[in-house]
Enzyme design. Structure first.
Site, PDB file in Angstrom:
ATOM      1  N   SER A 146      14.450 -12.442  31.512  1.00 60.32           N
ATOM      2  CA  SER A 146      13.891 -12.670  30.384  1.00 60.32           C
ATOM      3  C   SER A 146      13.964 -14.101  30.037  1.00 60.32           C
ATOM      4  O   SER A 146      14.150 -15.213  30.314  1.00 60.32           O
ATOM      5  CB  SER A 146      15.489 -11.680  29.329  1.00 60.32           C
ATOM      6  OG  SER A 146      14.807 -12.497  27.767  1.00 60.32           O
ATOM      7  N   TYR A 159      23.906 -10.780  27.016  1.00 54.82           N
ATOM      8  CA  TYR A 159      22.562  -9.996  27.004  1.00 54.82           C
ATOM      9  C   TYR A 159      21.747 -11.462  28.115  1.00 54.82           C
ATOM     10  O   TYR A 159      21.724 -11.787  29.490  1.00 54.82           O
ATOM     11  CB  TYR A 159      21.799 -10.016  26.126  1.00 54.82           C
ATOM     12  CG  TYR A 159      20.157  -9.791  26.786  1.00 54.82           C
ATOM     13  CD1 TYR A 159      19.259  -8.768  26.628  1.00 54.82           C
ATOM     14  CD2 TYR A 159      19.051 -10.586  26.381  1.00 54.82           C
ATOM     15  CE1 TYR A 159      17.977  -7.880  26.924  1.00 54.82           C
ATOM     16  CE2 TYR A 159      17.316 -10.124  26.948  1.00 54.82           C
ATOM     17  CZ  TYR A 159      17.602  -8.718  27.551  1.00 54.82           C
ATOM     18  OH  TYR A 159      16.136  -8.205  27.496  1.00 54.82           O
TER      19      TYR A 159
HETATM   20  P1  NDP Z   1      13.697  -0.015  25.582  1.00 52.85           P
HETATM   21  O1  NDP Z   1      14.881   0.393  24.929  1.00 52.85           O
HETATM   22  O2  NDP Z   1      12.725   0.159  25.159  1.00 52.85           O
HETATM   23  O3  NDP Z   1      13.682   0.728  27.198  1.00 52.85           O
HETATM   24  C1  NDP Z   1      14.654   0.794  27.941  1.00 52.85           C
HETATM   25  C2  NDP Z   1      14.612   2.429  29.123  1.00 52.85           C
HETATM   26  O4  NDP Z   1      15.405   2.074  29.942  1.00 52.85           O
HETATM   27  C3  NDP Z   1      14.400   3.741  28.274  1.00 52.85           C
HETATM   28  O5  NDP Z   1      13.740   4.425  29.557  1.00 52.85           O
HETATM   29  C4  NDP Z   1      15.897   3.761  28.928  1.00 52.85           C
HETATM   30  O6  NDP Z   1      15.653   4.912  28.583  1.00 52.85           O
HETATM   31  C5  NDP Z   1      16.327   3.506  29.983  1.00 52.85           C
HETATM   32  N1  NDP Z   1      17.941   2.598  30.418  1.00 52.85           N
HETATM   33  C6  NDP Z   1      18.368   2.346  29.083  1.00 52.85           C
HETATM   34  N2  NDP Z   1      19.457   1.895  29.881  1.00 52.85           N
HETATM   35  C7  NDP Z   1      19.480   3.413  31.614  1.00 52.85           C
HETATM   36  C8  NDP Z   1      20.293   3.004  32.516  1.00 52.85           C
HETATM   37  N3  NDP Z   1      21.919   3.229  32.231  1.00 52.85           N
HETATM   38  N4  NDP Z   1      19.992   4.019  33.172  1.00 52.85           N
HETATM   39  C9  NDP Z   1      18.778   4.422  33.276  1.00 52.85           C
HETATM   40  N5  NDP Z   1      17.957   3.958  31.978  1.00 52.85           N
HETATM   41  C10 NDP Z   1      18.425   3.733  30.860  1.00 52.85           C
HETATM   42  O7  NDP Z   1      13.146  -0.815  26.288  1.00 52.85           O
HETATM   43  P2  NDP Z   1      12.132  -2.163  26.918  1.00 52.85           P
HETATM   44  O8  NDP Z   1      11.066  -1.585  27.144  1.00 52.85           O
HETATM   45  O9  NDP Z   1      12.645  -3.265  25.759  1.00 52.85           O
HETATM   46  O10 NDP Z   1      12.612  -3.539  27.832  1.00 52.85           O
HETATM   47  C11 NDP Z   1      13.265  -3.136  29.337  1.00 52.85           C
HETATM   48  C12 NDP Z   1      13.576  -4.324  30.287  1.00 52.85           C
HETATM   49  O11 NDP Z   1      12.916  -5.659  29.328  1.00 52.85           O
HETATM   50  C13 NDP Z   1      14.456  -4.328  29.836  1.00 52.85           C
HETATM   51  O12 NDP Z   1      15.374  -5.213  31.496  1.00 52.85           O
HETATM   52  C14 NDP Z   1      14.798  -5.610  28.697  1.00 52.85           C
HETATM   53  O13 NDP Z   1      16.190  -6.797  28.571  1.00 52.85           O
HETATM   54  C15 NDP Z   1      14.086  -6.310  29.629  1.00 52.85           C
HETATM   55  N6  NDP Z   1      13.260  -7.262  28.595  1.00 52.85           N
HETATM   56  C16 NDP Z   1      12.415  -6.872  27.247  1.00 52.85           C
HETATM   57  C17 NDP Z   1      11.830  -7.485  25.835  1.00 52.85           C
HETATM   58  C18 NDP Z   1      11.013  -7.402  25.217  1.00 52.85           C
HETATM   59  O14 NDP Z   1      11.439  -8.208  24.714  1.00 52.85           O
HETATM   60  N7  NDP Z   1      10.757  -5.736  24.869  1.00 52.85           N
HETATM   61  C19 NDP Z   1      12.013  -8.874  26.507  1.00 52.85           C
HETATM   62  C20 NDP Z   1      12.309  -9.693  27.401  1.00 52.85           C
HETATM   63  C21 NDP Z   1      13.479  -8.394  28.441  1.00 52.85           C
HETATM   64  P3  NDP Z   1      17.631   5.443  28.402  1.00 52.85           P
HETATM   65  O15 NDP Z   1      17.820   5.665  27.520  1.00 52.85           O
HETATM   66  O16 NDP Z   1      16.985   7.555  28.459  1.00 52.85           O
HETATM   67  O17 NDP Z   1      18.259   5.918  29.250  1.00 52.85           O
END
Ligand code: NDP
Length: 255
Positions: A146, A159
């Site tokens: 990030s 985070y």
């Molecule tokens: P979302 O919250 O939209 O999606 C997160 C995904 O991760 C979901 O599919 C969720 O499904 C899954 N997930 C969460 N915890 C677990 C777990 N313990 N085991 C398996 N799956 C898990 O997040 P984003 O798409 O926005 O973010 C994706 C990545 O990008 C993250 O690492 C985030 O930190 C990073 N990021 C995002 C930014 C943004 O602006 N959106 C900016 C910078 C980085 P479920 O809950 O069913 O497990």
């Protein structure tokens, strides 16, 4: 014909946290370039639904639901993924969570949850998957970092700590594993419109601040992460090791 530098035909890619947001976009992007996709998240219904929808769009996909922060579940999940889709050539450690609050109010449980989901998971997954990559002398690992990591922002202390550590872990992976023809790199997204940032998108003060702060003047759209993911998954990046590629509309380039 796809350029061989970016062609992923015959490769299997496991993308954690791929039922929505950035993970799902990268899954579709890699799948459209020929990779067989393993969809993952904790919610089995979401995993099944997303896998079906990719298959309906002619992407070769299977789904395996498990919690990336649970060591035993990771071992079983990777085994199942390998049985269903073959050895994993590309691992994208994307699953991540956010727990907001000033550090002096943050509970140890919340701090640990963020560290375990965002950092420890990448160690656990990569350790298991790299064993096969080392044997086959080929592999790609992409950790999703990030812009919060190299810099901080109020109320995101856990985070920021996790993403800074993930960047260091990426370097450690590349130092240990480059000799086996494994390229480990990270992508550092800026602010993208996903469920994770929903509360920020609907906050007019934040939204206005962001649009003024980012040189591109807008939020990123999830499809805009695909190019970096395809580059770091294919032959085009065969000598790129330990880097963080920021996809942030110029945010980190500007004060
Ligand atoms: P979302 O919250 O939209 O999606 C997160 C995904 O991760 C979901 O599919 C969720 O499904 C899954 N997930 C969460 N915890 C677990 C777990 N313990 N085991 C398996 N799956 C898990 O997040 P984003 O798409 O926005 O973010 C994706 C990545 O990008 C993250 O690492 C985030 O930190 C990073 N990021 C995002 C930014 C943004 O602006 N959106 C900016 C910078 C980085 P479920 O809950 O069913 O497990």
């Amino acid at each position: 014909m796809t350029d061989p530098l970016f062609d992923l035909t015959g490769r299997t890619a496991l993308i954690t946290g791929s039922t929505r947001g950035l993970g799902l976009a990268m899954a579709s992007g890699l799948g459209s370039r020929g990779a067989r996709i393993v969809i993952n998240a904790r919610n089995p219904e979401a995993v099944a639904a997303v896998t079906k929808s990719l298959r309906d769009n002619e992407i070769d996909a299977v789904g395996v639901a498990f919690d990336v922060a649970d060591e035993k579940a990771v071992a079983v999940g990777v085994q199942e993924a390998t049985e269903l889709a073959g050895p994993i050539d590309i691992l994208i450690n994307n699953a991540g969570i956010q727990r907001r609050g000033p550090l002096h109010e943050l509970s140890l449980d919340d701090f640990r949850a963020v560290m375990e989901t965002n950092v420890t998971s990448a160690f656990l997954l990569s350790k298991v998957v790299a064993a096969g990559m080392i044997t086959r002398r080929r592999g790609k690992i992409i950790n999703i970092g990030s812009v919060l990591g190299p810099v901080g922002r109020r109320t995101t202390g856990a985070y920021v700590t996790s993403k800074g550590a993930l960047s260091a872990l990426t370097k450690a992976m590349s130092v240990d594993w480059a000799q086996y023809n494994i390229q480990a790199n990270a992508i550092g997204p800026g602010y993208f419109s996903t469920e994770l940032t929903e509360s920020l998108q609907s906050d007019v003060t934040f939204d206005t601040w962001l649009r003024n702060r980012v040189p591109a003047g807008r939020w990123g759209q999830v499809e805009e992460l695909i190019g970096a993911a395809v580059f770091l998954s294919g032959e085009a990046s065969s000598f790129v090791n330990g880097q963080v590629l920021y996809v942030d509309g110029g945010m980190l380039a500007s004060l």
